[in-house]
Design an enzyme around this catalytic site. Structure first.
Site, PDB file in Angstrom:
ATOM      1  N   VAL A 221      71.082  -4.383  60.668  1.00  0.00           N
ATOM      2  CA  VAL A 221      70.619  -4.217  62.087  1.00  0.00           C
ATOM      3  C   VAL A 221      70.496  -4.616  62.635  1.00  0.00           C
ATOM      4  CG1 VAL A 221      69.578  -1.970  62.859  1.00  0.00           C
ATOM      5  CG2 VAL A 221      69.120  -1.913  61.086  1.00  0.00           C
ATOM      6  N   SER A 222      70.720  -4.877  64.140  1.00  0.00           N
ATOM      7  CA  SER A 222      71.305  -5.512  65.267  1.00  0.00           C
ATOM      8  C   SER A 222      71.515  -6.841  64.087  1.00  0.00           C
ATOM      9  CB  SER A 222      70.254  -5.232  65.271  1.00  0.00           C
ATOM     10  OG  SER A 222      69.664  -5.966  66.744  1.00  0.00           O
ATOM     11  N   LEU A 223      70.829  -8.247  64.663  1.00  0.00           N
ATOM     12  CA  LEU A 223      70.903  -9.331  64.424  1.00  0.00           C
ATOM     13  C   LEU A 223      71.548  -9.142  62.613  1.00  0.00           C
ATOM     14  CD1 LEU A 223      71.512 -12.327  64.936  1.00  0.00           C
ATOM     15  CD2 LEU A 223      69.443 -12.851  64.396  1.00  0.00           C
ATOM     16  N   GLY A 225      73.320  -7.061  61.739  1.00  0.00           N
ATOM     17  CA  GLY A 225      74.586  -7.525  61.729  1.00  0.00           C
ATOM     18  C   GLY A 225      75.969  -8.913  60.715  1.00  0.00           C
ATOM     19  N   VAL A 244      75.232  -2.898  60.819  1.00  0.00           N
ATOM     20  CA  VAL A 244      74.964  -2.035  62.342  1.00  0.00           C
ATOM     21  C   VAL A 244      74.125  -2.520  63.051  1.00  0.00           C
ATOM     22  CG1 VAL A 244      73.872   0.541  63.126  1.00  0.00           C
ATOM     23  CG2 VAL A 244      74.611  -0.651  60.942  1.00  0.00           C
TER      24      VAL A 244
END
Length: 396
Positions: A221-223, A225, A244
Site C-alpha cells: 500500500v502507498s510507498l 506500491g 496499491v
C-alpha cells in the site's frame, strides 16, 4: 474527490478522508471524525493531536464497561484515532506523545482480538504483525500485506485484511523496516531492497499450517506500491503481486517540484553542502503542507538528519535499471485518478510501472465518479477490496 474540509491544507484533508474511509470496516465512525475535525486548526499539528487523542481516550474509557462486541468496536476505532493522534508529530522524534499514542493504538487493536499477533524472524530480530485465518478445511491462499511510507500493520485490518478473511484467504500483515512497529521496537529505518524484508516473511508463511504454497500473493500500500513490486522482482515464490497504488519511481513526488533533472537532484542531494537546495526545500515546506509533513516524517522513518538527506535516501526507491522488468508473476497495478502524491504528471507513476512490466499485468483505475480517486482509494475501501480480491481469485 472534492476537498470538503481544510480548504487550504490538502494534507490535513487527505488524512481526514483516510479516517472517514476506515469506517467501511469498523475503523472509524463518520460523525466521530467530523466532530473531531471541526476542532482542528489547519496546519496546527498540536490541535490535530489533541482532537484525536481526546476522541480515542473517550472510546478507550467507554470500552472498559462495555459488552464484548461493543468493546471490540470501540477499541478498533480507538486504535485508529490513537494512531492518527501521533501522525503529524514526527518532526521531533523525541516527542513523548508519539510513543504514547502509538503504544495505546497497538494495545487497543490487540485487545479487540480480531487477529493473532505474530513475530517474524528477521536479521537477528523480529518484524511484528498479525495473522488472520480463514475458516474451513484444506490449504488456503495467503495474502501478505504491508503498508508504505506512514501506515501501520494495524491499519491494514481496515485496508484489506478483514476483506480477505471474508473471501477465504489467510492474511499476514506486518510492519517492515521504517514502519511503525519496526521503528518503535527495533529502531529499523526504511531500506529500498525490500526483497530482503519479504523473503523472510515468505519463509514464515511457508511454515504455517493450512497454506497453499502455490498461492502466496503480496500486496503493498502507498510507498508499498514500489516496495512490493521490488520484492516480487527477486522473490520468485510469489504467485502474484498487487501495487496499491503502483509506483515506478517514488522520487518523482519530489523531483517534480524542483528545477533540475533527476541526475542533478541526486548529485546535489548527496553533496555535503548545498545551500541552494536547502533553501528550495525550506521554501517548499513553507508553501506545501504535504512537503512539510513528508520531510518531517521522512527524516524519522528513513533515519535522515536533514530534509536534503531524506530526499537523497528517498530517491533510492525506484524500479528503474531493469528491476520492474524482472518481475515474472502476474501483477495488478492500481491507479487513483487524483493521487495527491503520485498524480499530476503527464504519465502517472502507476502507468509508468505498468509500461515497464513484462509479466502478465492488469491496470485498474479508480475514479472520482466512484468516490475512489484519492491516494490508495481511501474513500472507497470496500469497492477497492472487492476488485482487488476478485482479481486475485481469477489469478490464483
Amino acid at each position: 474527490m472534492k476537498q470538503l474540509l481544510f480548504e487550504d491544507d490538502p494534507q490535513f484533508w487527505f488524512e481526514t478522508l483516510r479516517l472517514f474511509g476506515q469506517a467501511a470496516y469498523g475503523g472509524a465512525d463518520f460523525g466521530e471524525v467530523l466532530a473531531a475535525a471541526s476542532t482542528v486548526t489547519a496546519g496546527d499539528y498540536d490541535s490535530w493531536h489533541d482532537a484525536y487523542r481526546g476522541l480515542a481516550d473517550r472510546l478507550y474509557a467507554e470500552a472498559a464497561d462495555a459488552g464484548p462486541v461493543t468493546a471490540r468496536d470501540l477499541l478498533l476505532r480507538a486504535s485508529t484515532y490513537y494512531f492518527s493522534a501521533g501522525f503529524f508529530l514526527h518532526g521531533d522524534p523525541a516527542d513523548p506523545r508519539i510513543a504514547a499514542a502509538y503504544d495505546r493504538s497497538v494495545e487497543c487493536f490487540r485487545r479487540a482480538g480480531v487477529a493473532e499477533p505474530v513475530e517474524i524472524p528477521y536479521e537477528g530480530t523480529v518484524l511484528r504483525g498479525y495473522l488472520y485465518r480463514a475458516s474451513g478445511d484444506g490449504p488456503k491462499p495467503v495474502l501478505i500485506m504491508h503498508s508504505g511510507f506512514d501506515g501501520s500493520a494495524e491499519e491494514l485490518h481496515f485496508m484489506g485484511a478483514a476483506a480477505g478473511v471474508e473471501r477465504g484467504y489467510h492474511v499476514l500483515t506486518f510492519d517492515g523496516p521504517g514502519q511503525p512497529g519496526a521503528i518503535r521496537h527495533e529502531k529499523l529505518v526504511f531500506r529500498p531492497d525490500w526483497e530482503h524484508v519479504v523473503t523472510p516473511v515468505v519463509d514464515h508463511v511457508l511454515g504455517l499450517d493450512g497454506v497453499d504454497p502455490a498461492r502466496i500473493a503480496l500486496l503493498g500500500v502507498s510507498l508499498g506500491g514500489v516496495l512490493a513490486p521490488r520484492a516480487a522482482a527477486f522473490e520468485r515464490r510469489l504467485a502474484a503481486v498487487v501495487a496499491v497504488d503502483g509506483v515506478y519511481d517514488a522520487g518523482a513526488a519530489v523531483t517534480g517540484l524542483l528545477p533540475w533533472d533527476r541526475a542533478e537532484i541526486v548529485r546535489r542531494a548527496r553533496a555535503e553542502h548545498d545551500e541552494e537546495f536547502d533553501a528550495l526545500l525550506l521554501a517548499g515546506r513553507q508553501a506545501s503542507s504535504t512537503l512539510r509533513w513528508a520531510c518531517d516524517h521522512g527524516r524519522y522513518a528513513m533515519g535522515a538528519a536533514t530534509d536534503r538527506e531524506f530526499v537523497a535516501k528517498y530517491l533510492e526507491y525506484t524500479l528503474e535499471d531493469g528491476v520492474a522488468e524482472k518481475i515474472t508473476c502476474p501483477t495488478l497495478v492500481c491507479e487513483a485518478a487524483d493521487d495527491l502524491f503520485f498524480g499530476g504528471a503527464a504519465e502517472t507513476e502507476p502507468r509508468r510501472l505498468y509500461a515497464h512490466l513484462k509479466a502478465p499485468k492488469t491496470l485498474l483505475t479508480f475514479t472520482a465518479e466512484e468516490g475512489a480517486d484519492a491516494h490508495c482509494h481511501v474513500g472507497a475501501l470496500r469497492l477497492a477490496a472487492g476488485r482487488i480480491y476478485d482479481w486475485l481469485d481469477r489469478t490464483l
